[in-house]
Design a protein around this motif. Structure first.
Motif, PDB file in Angstrom:
ATOM      1  N   GLY A  42       0.552  -1.233  -0.055  1.00 21.21           N
ATOM      2  CA  GLY A  42      -0.103   0.039  -0.094  1.00 21.21           C
ATOM      3  C   GLY A  42       0.813   1.082  -0.074  1.00 21.21           C
ATOM      4  O   GLY A  42       0.304   2.482  -0.042  1.00 21.21           O
ATOM      5  N   THR A  43       2.133   1.019   0.150  1.00 23.45           N
ATOM      6  CA  THR A  43       2.929   2.321   0.225  1.00 23.45           C
ATOM      7  C   THR A  43       3.358   2.592  -1.316  1.00 23.45           C
ATOM      8  O   THR A  43       3.486   1.974  -2.075  1.00 23.45           O
ATOM      9  CB  THR A  43       4.067   2.194   1.085  1.00 23.45           C
ATOM     10  OG1 THR A  43       5.137   1.016   0.229  1.00 23.45           O
ATOM     11  CG2 THR A  43       3.835   1.770   2.341  1.00 23.45           C
ATOM     12  N   PRO A  44       3.784   4.376  -1.516  1.00 23.79           N
ATOM     13  CA  PRO A  44       4.071   4.370  -2.754  1.00 23.79           C
ATOM     14  C   PRO A  44       5.553   3.792  -2.912  1.00 23.79           C
ATOM     15  O   PRO A  44       6.127   3.485  -4.217  1.00 23.79           O
ATOM     16  CB  PRO A  44       4.220   5.937  -2.648  1.00 23.79           C
ATOM     17  CG  PRO A  44       3.405   6.259  -1.532  1.00 23.79           C
ATOM     18  CD  PRO A  44       3.579   5.108  -0.569  1.00 23.79           C
ATOM     19  N   ALA A  47       4.915   0.477  -4.716  1.00 26.26           N
ATOM     20  CA  ALA A  47       4.533   0.493  -6.033  1.00 26.26           C
ATOM     21  C   ALA A  47       5.671   1.027  -7.008  1.00 26.26           C
ATOM     22  O   ALA A  47       5.599   0.449  -8.232  1.00 26.26           O
ATOM     23  CB  ALA A  47       3.491   2.000  -5.997  1.00 26.26           C
ATOM     24  N   ALA A  48       6.571   2.242  -6.490  1.00 26.96           N
ATOM     25  CA  ALA A  48       7.711   2.203  -7.202  1.00 26.96           C
ATOM     26  C   ALA A  48       8.804   1.083  -7.738  1.00 26.96           C
ATOM     27  O   ALA A  48       8.967   0.848  -8.686  1.00 26.96           O
ATOM     28  CB  ALA A  48       8.606   3.498  -6.464  1.00 26.96           C
ATOM     29  N   VAL A  50       7.929  -2.146  -7.691  1.00 28.91           N
ATOM     30  CA  VAL A  50       7.047  -2.970  -8.677  1.00 28.91           C
ATOM     31  C   VAL A  50       7.088  -2.602 -10.077  1.00 28.91           C
ATOM     32  O   VAL A  50       7.314  -3.019 -11.014  1.00 28.91           O
ATOM     33  CB  VAL A  50       5.658  -3.386  -8.255  1.00 28.91           C
ATOM     34  CG1 VAL A  50       4.957  -4.032  -9.173  1.00 28.91           C
ATOM     35  CG2 VAL A  50       5.642  -3.859  -6.844  1.00 28.91           C
ATOM     36  N   GLY A  51       6.890  -1.020 -10.109  1.00 27.59           N
ATOM     37  CA  GLY A  51       7.100  -0.435 -11.534  1.00 27.59           C
ATOM     38  C   GLY A  51       8.315  -0.609 -12.010  1.00 27.59           C
ATOM     39  O   GLY A  51       8.668  -0.753 -13.316  1.00 27.59           O
ATOM     40  N   ASP A  55       6.023  -7.441 -11.229  1.00 30.91           N
ATOM     41  CA  ASP A  55       5.295  -8.050 -10.220  1.00 30.91           C
ATOM     42  C   ASP A  55       5.839  -9.371  -9.782  1.00 30.91           C
ATOM     43  O   ASP A  55       5.347  -9.719  -8.685  1.00 30.91           O
ATOM     44  CB  ASP A  55       3.502  -8.527 -11.050  1.00 30.91           C
ATOM     45  CG  ASP A  55       2.981  -7.431 -11.122  1.00 30.91           C
ATOM     46  OD1 ASP A  55       3.033  -6.299 -10.449  1.00 30.91           O
ATOM     47  OD2 ASP A  55       2.053  -7.536 -11.977  1.00 30.91           O
TER      48      ASP A  55
END
Length: 204
Positions: A42-44, A47-48, A50-51, A55
């Motif tokens: 859930g943290t930015p 997300a970064a 994984v980007g 995945d």
């Protein structure tokens, strides 16, 4: 407040030293722990990551698969640099938040594994290096942490050399010796840190 950077190579025994310093009264800010917090689900930060890495670095539960990510970045300096560029600013911001809560006379110990690698020594009033020979590091990683020798060697190779760490040290704790030789050294270092913190608070 006295800001101390504590560092040492993987397997050098830095965690034992930080535990002792906390028992004497230090305020510990642990970069590794914060690095885990900033990539929680859930943290930015997550997300970064994984980007950048896909995945495939997630577990089935959606948490960061650290062994998988480690196997990618420790074999590729460029990808390690990419990961560091994502995570380090987040860790720095959180560390600053925690430091701001400390008192004027506190000894604030920043436990920073990659202090030498990232040229962070100037951020601290002084730097304490926990030193051990590469042979001792390798033995501890294989014998105590169950790492394969090849994995341990890759992780050691991804870090600064022993000479590079010692070059930024103001105080050195020799942890190439048995564990019972560690506590008296750490106590001596703590006495020096506490003296300097008191002097700094008096000047302030």
């Amino acid at each position: 407040m006295l800001k101390v950077g504590l560092t040492g190579g993987i397997g050098a025994g830095k965690s034992e030293v930080s535990k002792l310093l906390v028992s004497y009264g230090a305020v510990l800010i642990d970069a590794d722990r914060i690095a885990r917090e900033v990539v929680e689900p859930g943290t930015p930060g997550l997300a970064a990551v994984v980007g950048a890495f896909g995945d495939g670095v997630l577990t089935a539960e959606g948490t960061l698969d650290r062994p998988k990510l480690g196997s990618i970045v420790f074999a590729d300096a460029e990808r390690l640099a990419t990961l560091n560029a994502l995570v380090h600013p987040l860790v720095g911001a959180r560390s600053a938040e925690l430091e701001a809560r400390a008192g004027a006379g506190d000894v604030v110990v920043h436990d920073v594994p990659l202090l030498a690698e990232n040229g962070l020594a100037p951020l601290y009033d002084l730097v304490v290096v926990v030193d051990a020979s590469p042979e001792t590091q390798l033995d501890r990683l294989v014998r105590l942490r169950g790492m394969a020798a090849s994995e341990a060697e890759a992780r050691m190779a991804a870090q600064a050399s022993r000479a590079q760490r010692l070059a930024v040290a103001d105080l050195v704790i020799d942890n190439d010796r048995p564990l019972d030789a560690l506590e008296p050294q750490v106590r001596k270092v703590w006495d020096e840190l506490a003296r300097r913190a008191e002097a700094a608070a008096g000047e302030g």
